[in-house]
Design a protein around this motif. Sequence first.
Motif: not given
Length: 115
Positions: A30-33, A38-44
């Motif tokens: 809902e928020y990060l992607i 947020g997307a960079a955090f998720v990818d990492t």
Amino acid sequence: GGGGGCFIATAAYGTPLATQIASLRAVRDEYLIDQPLGAAFVDTYYRLSPPIARAVSENATLRQGVRLALAPVIWLGQGWMASPGAFAAIGIAAAIACILALRRVRRAQTIRIKD
């Protein structure tokens, strides 16, 4: 676009079906992607977490420690998902209270130094 595993949390809770993991996924989806940071955090996270998850799954003490570390993150995520506006207002009020407290401490230190 979401849907991937929460490797470390799954290792800590022992199942991808734990409600705590559902909360983490909801915040991610809902928020990060949709946000660049947020997307960079998720990818990492997806690149770095599999070996960490393996270590967590093999060590009971580490599993418990990760659960303890995740508890406030999960709590904050659940609060944010339930009521983002109210949660943001509480966060702003807490930040203002911290700033005012720091100003009082600095003022008190300045007075002591002058004495």
